[in-house]
Design a protein around this motif. Structure first.
Motif, PDB file in Angstrom:
ATOM      1  N   MET A 270       0.856  -1.201   0.000  1.00 16.34           N
ATOM      2  CA  MET A 270       0.000   0.000   0.000  1.00 16.34           C
ATOM      3  C   MET A 270       0.887   1.245   0.000  1.00 16.34           C
ATOM      4  O   MET A 270       1.016   1.960   1.003  1.00 16.34           O
ATOM      5  N   THR A 271       1.514   1.508  -1.131  1.00 18.28           N
ATOM      6  CA  THR A 271       2.503   2.587  -1.187  1.00 18.28           C
ATOM      7  C   THR A 271       1.884   3.974  -1.025  1.00 18.28           C
ATOM      8  O   THR A 271       2.565   4.916  -0.640  1.00 18.28           O
ATOM      9  N   GLY A 272       0.591   4.097  -1.310  1.00 16.96           N
ATOM     10  CA  GLY A 272      -0.043   5.403  -1.178  1.00 16.96           C
ATOM     11  C   GLY A 272      -0.172   5.856   0.257  1.00 16.96           C
ATOM     12  O   GLY A 272      -0.134   7.055   0.544  1.00 16.96           O
ATOM     13  N   ALA A 273      -0.328   4.911   1.196  1.00 16.21           N
ATOM     14  CA  ALA A 273      -0.585   5.272   2.594  1.00 16.21           C
ATOM     15  C   ALA A 273       0.565   6.088   3.174  1.00 16.21           C
ATOM     16  O   ALA A 273       0.367   7.140   3.793  1.00 16.21           O
ATOM     17  N   ALA A 274       1.787   5.586   3.010  1.00 12.87           N
ATOM     18  CA  ALA A 274       2.939   6.288   3.575  1.00 12.87           C
ATOM     19  C   ALA A 274       3.161   7.625   2.885  1.00 12.87           C
ATOM     20  O   ALA A 274       3.569   8.610   3.523  1.00 12.87           O
ATOM     21  N   ARG A 275       2.884   7.683   1.584  1.00 17.44           N
ATOM     22  CA  ARG A 275       3.058   8.951   0.876  1.00 17.44           C
ATOM     23  C   ARG A 275       2.041   9.991   1.357  1.00 17.44           C
ATOM     24  O   ARG A 275       2.352  11.173   1.459  1.00 17.44           O
ATOM     25  N   LEU A 276       0.819   9.538   1.660  1.00 16.59           N
ATOM     26  CA  LEU A 276      -0.165  10.460   2.231  1.00 16.59           C
ATOM     27  C   LEU A 276       0.308  11.000   3.572  1.00 16.59           C
ATOM     28  O   LEU A 276       0.161  12.191   3.869  1.00 16.59           O
ATOM     29  N   SER A 277       0.864  10.124   4.412  1.00 16.94           N
ATOM     30  CA  SER A 277       1.368  10.566   5.713  1.00 16.94           C
ATOM     31  C   SER A 277       2.487  11.588   5.546  1.00 16.94           C
ATOM     32  O   SER A 277       2.533  12.611   6.243  1.00 16.94           O
ATOM     33  N   ALA A 278       3.401  11.308   4.629  1.00 23.41           N
ATOM     34  CA  ALA A 278       4.516  12.224   4.421  1.00 23.41           C
ATOM     35  C   ALA A 278       4.039  13.575   3.899  1.00 23.41           C
ATOM     36  O   ALA A 278       4.508  14.637   4.335  1.00 23.41           O
TER      37      ALA A 278
END
Length: 522
Positions: A270-278
């Motif tokens: 789920m690569t989008g999750a961490a990018r949203l957090s960042a």
């Protein structure tokens, strides 16, 4: 060190039923008779009704206690203002006592006081629920409850005094309440006004002064608030003049590390999750964000970030991931860390959970006073051994479970009302616990609790929790204490969603923050 910023705000305190009783008693002991308090309460309810509706036939339903006494004042006041009023009591007027008996007698001089019956709704265009107040702790049923349900079914507006009858004022629990269109309460809100399902049952909530001086708040526990910027803004340095960090030379120079560096652990799926957090951490004001991700998916992250950095972790096996993680945390200069959003590492089943537990514990050991936010996978990894997580929580940390994660992590104790359960979870874990939901509750180990109420239903969309975790970490990177960062993050999250409106996706939330922050700092 304990932080006391929320205690500065009296306007946003939430009073339990016992607190409110003490405030009433304080007012009486300081020269405001109970009969006068009741008269003012009835007057402000009458004023609220007249401000919202044109004159129409009104049915006022009164109960046996002070709530009913308020209702008798409302009926008299509306009648004196020329409204057609029908007044009914659930008990004989002769059974009333004290202030309620006094005001029922006055109403009875100009209005007939009828017993409860189905015929009361004939011709009514508005109903006032003055049957039972916030202290009711048993099922609300019988003829009075049936009348309110019939009124609701008929589409009649209902105005509740204090709370809708059947709503528990301390917990928001529904003991048979009928939803109101307007709830008028006095002095300060109660937890039941802001906790679900109570908040939904109350409709529009008006808080009105009835002559109790603010000094009466000294009798309250002062441990529970409704979230608002006044609780945490003083702890957050304005972006144009960041606070100097401990150990730094006060040179006056502002650069990205003064504003704080947030790390985010990213996963292989789920690569989008961490990018949203960042992205959220950066929008919240962190000067720099870095994602630490499995080497195999490094290109995905690197190609999707413009303002952050991406560092690969060796991922041949669990030992390699753990070693790379410790090496990176030890080598980098950082101020806050997010772990959990989409943190699946691409390792085989049991290895993935065990490795994530190792990474979390290592991070907590290496944090050395820096802020850590744990969400999603970082919490689920400990569902079979939560005490291992709690033992490792030694510094500023925020746990952000949704209801399912909360129950898995904290077990049987989560069956209490949400306020008590979250407060106990924070005490047990030693961390700030942000218990997500339409009534997000934030508690710290010292017993302080804040209820966030500005989050719209549109936040129930995939990825919005990842944004929240990033917001909190970005605020902690700037020096906010964990509790204030969690409260501020929840409020900003809600405001961003409200600013966007319908059709919200999690990707939209960080992009709303500049406008929200302009209004906040304006």
């Amino acid at each position: 060190m304990p932080h006391t910023a929320p205690c500065l705000s009296q306007d946003h305190l939430l009073l339990t039923c016992a607190d409110m009783a003490r405030a009433d008693a304080w007012a009486v002991s300081h020269g405001v008779p109970g009969v006068a308090l009741m008269a003012t309460a009835g007057k402000v309810v009458c004023d609220a009704i007249r401000a919202r509706w044109a004159p129409r036939p009104v049915l006022v339903l009164c109960g046996p206690g002070n709530n009913g006494g308020d209702g008798h004042v409302v009926a008299r006041r509306l009648h004196e203002a020329g409204w057609p009023v029908r007044l009914a009591s659930s008990v004989p007027v002769a059974a009333l006592q004290g202030d309620a008996a006094h005001h029922a007698s006055r109403a009875g001089e100009i209005l007939a006081i009828e017993p409860l019956s189905d015929a009361l709704l004939d011709g009514a265009h508005l109903v006032v629920d003055a049957l039972f107040g916030a202290g009711l702790t048993r099922l609300f049923d019988g003829p009075a409850a049936m009348l309110l349900r019939q009124a609701r079914s008929a589409g009649l507006p209902i105005v509740a005094i204090d709370v809708p009858s059947g709503l528990h004022g301390d917990t928001g629990a529904d003991w048979g309440a009928t939803p109101a269109d307007l709830t008028v309460t006095f002095f300060r809100k109660k937890p039941g006004h802001v906790l679900m399902p109570g908040r939904a049952l109350c409709g529009e909530i008006c808080v009105r002064d009835i002559g109790i001086a603010p000094e009466a708040l000294a009798t309250a526990a002062r441990q529970t608030w409704e979230n608002a910027p006044v609780l945490w803004c003083d702890q957050w340095a304005h972006p144009s003049a960041p606070a100097v960090r401990p150990g730094m030379v006060a040179s006056g120079a502002i650069h990205k590390y003064v504003r704080g560096h947030t790390l985010v652990l990213g996963g292989a799926v789920m690569t989008g999750a961490a990018r949203l957090s960042a992205r959220a951490a950066a929008r919240a004001g962190a000067g720099l964000t870095t994602l630490l991700v499995p080497r195999q998916v490094w290109p995905v992250y690197a190609g999707g970030l413009l303002c952050g950095m991406v560092q690969p972790l060796d991922d041949e096996d669990a030992d390699a991931v753990a070693a790379a993680w410790s090496r990176q945390l030890g080598a980098m200069k950082w101020h806050s860390l997010v772990m959990g959003p989409g943190a699946a590492l691409g390792l085989p089943g049991d290895d993935a959970a065990a490795t994530l537990r190792t990474l979390v514990v290592d991070a907590l050991l290496l944090a050395d006073g820096r802020g850590v936010v744990l969400d999603a996978d970082a919490l689920t990894a400990f569902e079979r051994e939560p005490e291992a997580l709690f033992r490792a929580l030694a510094g500023p940390a925020v746990l952000t479970p949704h209801e399912g994660e909360f129950r898995r992590l904290f077990g049987a104790g989560s069956g209490e009302d949400k306020l008590s359960a979250t407060r106990e979870a924070a005490r047990r874990s030693g961390a700030v616990v942000l218990h997500k939901g339409p009534d997000t509750v934030i508690a710290d180990p010292e017993g302080r609790v804040v209820v966030n109420t500005n989050g719209p239903a549109s936040l129930a969309t995939a990825g919005s929790g990842d944004v929240l975790s990033g917001l909190i970490a970005g605020l902690m990177a700037q020096g906010l204490p964990a509790f204030e960062a969690a409260c501020a993050g929840a409020w900003l999250h809600g405001e961003a969603a409200r600013a966007f409106g319908p059709g919200l996706l999690a990707d939209d939330l960080p992009e709303q923050l500049p406008a929200v922050l302009r209004r906040l700092w304006g």
